[in-house]
Enzyme design. Structure first.
Site, PDB file in Angstrom:
ATOM      1  N   ASP A 186       8.856   1.185  -7.016  1.00 49.25           N
ATOM      2  CA  ASP A 186       9.917   1.168  -8.031  1.00 49.25           C
ATOM      3  C   ASP A 186       9.355   1.855  -9.283  1.00 49.25           C
ATOM      4  O   ASP A 186       8.549   1.290 -10.006  1.00 49.25           O
ATOM      5  CB  ASP A 186      10.300  -0.302  -8.298  1.00 49.25           C
ATOM      6  CG  ASP A 186      11.119  -0.485  -9.575  1.00 49.25           C
ATOM      7  OD1 ASP A 186      11.443   0.523 -10.226  1.00 49.25           O
ATOM      8  OD2 ASP A 186      11.431  -1.641  -9.897  1.00 49.25           O
ATOM      9  N   LYS A 213      16.440   5.989 -17.873  1.00 49.91           N
ATOM     10  CA  LYS A 213      15.208   5.505 -18.500  1.00 49.91           C
ATOM     11  C   LYS A 213      14.280   6.666 -18.826  1.00 49.91           C
ATOM     12  O   LYS A 213      13.182   6.477 -19.320  1.00 49.91           O
ATOM     13  CB  LYS A 213      14.500   4.523 -17.571  1.00 49.91           C
ATOM     14  CG  LYS A 213      15.330   3.271 -17.325  1.00 49.91           C
ATOM     15  CD  LYS A 213      14.474   2.086 -17.012  1.00 49.91           C
ATOM     16  CE  LYS A 213      15.250   0.958 -16.407  1.00 49.91           C
ATOM     17  NZ  LYS A 213      15.775   0.000 -17.382  1.00 49.91           N
TER      18      LYS A 213
END
Lengths: 406, 138
Positions: free
Chosen positions: A202, A228
């Site tokens: 991840d 992000k």
């Protein structure tokens, strides 16, 4: 060799940084939740809808052709960004959560059987816990959890001791969103290789900060979110080795992912399209390209160097505040700081900082098991990005002290 | 009902001096919160918890012929401050008065401007808890 960093000029690329919050300049330290967007990303979105909006891949008209080319350009640039072998290994998703759900649904269907084991860790985001719990329940698999130590680092011995001949899959965060810990994933992947275990990383927090090279890492899957890393919301990437992607069943059925449909039999499209059912988030994928260009133009090395300075500066300042306790003290970390303050609840602190224009996050940060581990309800989290400045950190520290000493 | 509105107007008057400044408002709420006596541990039970807040909030009551007496607590000062305003407004009211009441002071003092969805959910849950207690005593 990348150009030296001019932080003032770089900040000007982010229109939102001029915003006033409660009559103060915005100081944005909630970057682990989402980053702000440079003007070139915003302009790319604007340009797309004003000039080239069209559905991709199947249209024969000129606009569809242009939009398709721009969309596929992003795939190509993502491939280079994470150094995948082929473009077909880049699947566009809605974000990291969808990427993990995709793998958690499709991989076990093909490869896992009852009593097989999946390993995650105590520092996972809920989105790397719940999808595995769901599939474990459905397929009667076993979910095991790697422990973390008091510093918020993975316990590699705990990991090794969990591995049995039934262990088939590991899903692990690259950098913790709550603790800022950078996990030794290269070492972990190598352990997985030795034990014939597949692994998903991840990379939601890692992708904007450190270099990602999936071939060198040799991970089987790597997932990330565009928002992000200075890109738009609603776009993510799921990288998977082509062999696995070819063998795995599709995630969702619909348009785009098929070759031929009859009521008797449907054949699926080749990868990556097999995993991209329905009209994708075209405009945002196209604009995502500009976010990667933004990162590439600065250069990951420059980003890492500058952010390291910011991180060390912040760490030192925070450690000198009486009554402040850092949650997570990993040696290898990024500029994500979770902390508690004696006699001040994070909710009050978050609001009082907001009144001063400072945006931080409060609560459990979608990592309740970490909070349980440290025996706390939540923390205040400040997280840094490339556009943050020393002046902003000074203002934050000064504000923090004022609030605490009141 | 008259009493509820009178106190709300009084609160609005008291907040005027803060000039809708977020920081001053928060500090004032914390001061108010600070004055609230903590409730006994035995009252911090599931049925007294107010859900929907980032913080923990508890509310308990006594009811006699003069109306409700509430005591509440929270682990955050700002929430406790907000809770103390609601307690002040609803104290000595009958269940019917609480059920029929309309809270306008929050908007008037500009709190809603600062209170976003996450935070207002907590406030809404607090307001609801008073009404739930009132309803269960009708």
């Amino acid at each position: 060799m990348s150009k030296p960093l001019n932080i003032d000029r770089l900040r000007k690329e982010f229109p939102i940084l001029k915003t006033k919050i409660n009559n103060n300049n915005l100081v944005y330290f909630d970057n682990a939740a989402t980053t702000q967007k440079p003007i070139k990303v915003i302009n790319a979105l604007d340009y797309y809808y004003k000039n080239i909006n069209s559905n991709i891949h199947r249209g024969i008209h000129s606009l569809a052709e242009i939009a398709t080319k721009e969309f596929e350009k992003t795939r190509s640039i993502v491939k280079k960004f994470i150094n995948a072998k082929n473009e077909e290994e880049i699947i566009f998703t809605r974000g990291t959560t969808e990427g993990i759900n995709l793998v958690a649904n499709c991989y076990p269907k093909k490869y896992l059987k009852e009593n097989d084991e999946i390993i995650i860790s105590e520092m996972e985001h809920h989105s790397n816990i719940v999808p595995w719990q769901m599939i474990c329940k459905e397929k009667k698999l076993k979910l095991k959890v790697i422990e973390i130590n008091k510093k918020g680092e993975l316990d590699l011995n705990s990991f090794k001791s969990l591995i049995t001949d039934k262990t088939k899959f590991v899903s692990l965060v690259h950098i913790s969103n709550s603790l800022g810990t950078i996990n030794p994933i290269k070492k972990i992947i190598s352990i997985c290789r030795d034990n014939d275990i597949k692994i998903l990383i991840d990379g939601a927090q890692a992708s904007p900060h450190i270099n990602i090279n999936v071939q060198e890492l040799d991970c089987d899957f790597y997932v990330l979110s565009a928002h992000k890393m200075y890109g738009p919301t609603g776009v993510g990437v799921m990288y998977g080795k082509s062999k696995l992607l070819n063998e795995m069943p599709p995630y969702m059925g619909g348009g785009e992912m098929i070759k031929n449909v009859t009521f008797n039999k449907t054949t699926y499209n080749d990868i990556p399209y097999k995993f991209e059912a329905g009209t994708p988030n075209i405009g945002d994928v196209i604009a995502f390209k500009e976010a990667i260009n933004f990162i590439n133009e600065i250069g990951k090395e420059n980003i890492q160097n500058y952010e390291k300075d910011l991180k060390n500066y912040t760490l030192e300042k925070l450690q000198n505040i009486d009554g402040l306790k850092l949650v997570g003290d990993a040696k290898n970390r990024i500029g994500v700081f979770s902390f508690t303050i004696e006699n001040t609840h994070y909710y009050d602190l978050g609001l009082l900082l907001d009144a001063k224009g400072i945006a931080v996050r409060t609560g459990h940060h979608c990592t309740q098991p970490i909070m349980d581990k440290f025996n706390i309800e939540g923390t205040t989290r400040m997280s840094l990005a490339i556009y943050n400045s020393i002046e902003e950190i000074d203002y934050f520290i000064e504000s923090l002290k004022k609030i605490i000493n009141k | 009902m008259k009493k509820i509105n009178t106190i709300q107007k009084k609160i609005i008057e008291e907040f005027k001096i803060l000039d809708q400044d977020f920081e001053m408002t928060l500090n004032y709420l914390m001061e108010l919160g600070d004055k609230v006596p903590p409730i006994k541990e035995k009252y911090k039970i599931e049925e007294n918890i107010i859900k929907g807040c980032q913080s923990q909030v508890w509310l308990t009551y006594k009811l006699n012929n003069n109306g409700f007496t509430f005591s509440g607590d929270s682990n955050t000062e700002i929430t406790k401050g907000l809770l103390s305003l609601l307690i002040r407004i609803y104290s000595d009211c009958s269940p019917k008065e609480i059920i029929d009441s309309n809270l306008f002071f929050i908007e008037e003092i500009g709190l809603n401007r600062f209170i976003g969805t996450q935070r207002s959910n907590g406030l809404k849950s607090m307001k609801n808890k008073f009404k739930i207690f009132a309803l269960s005593n009708i």
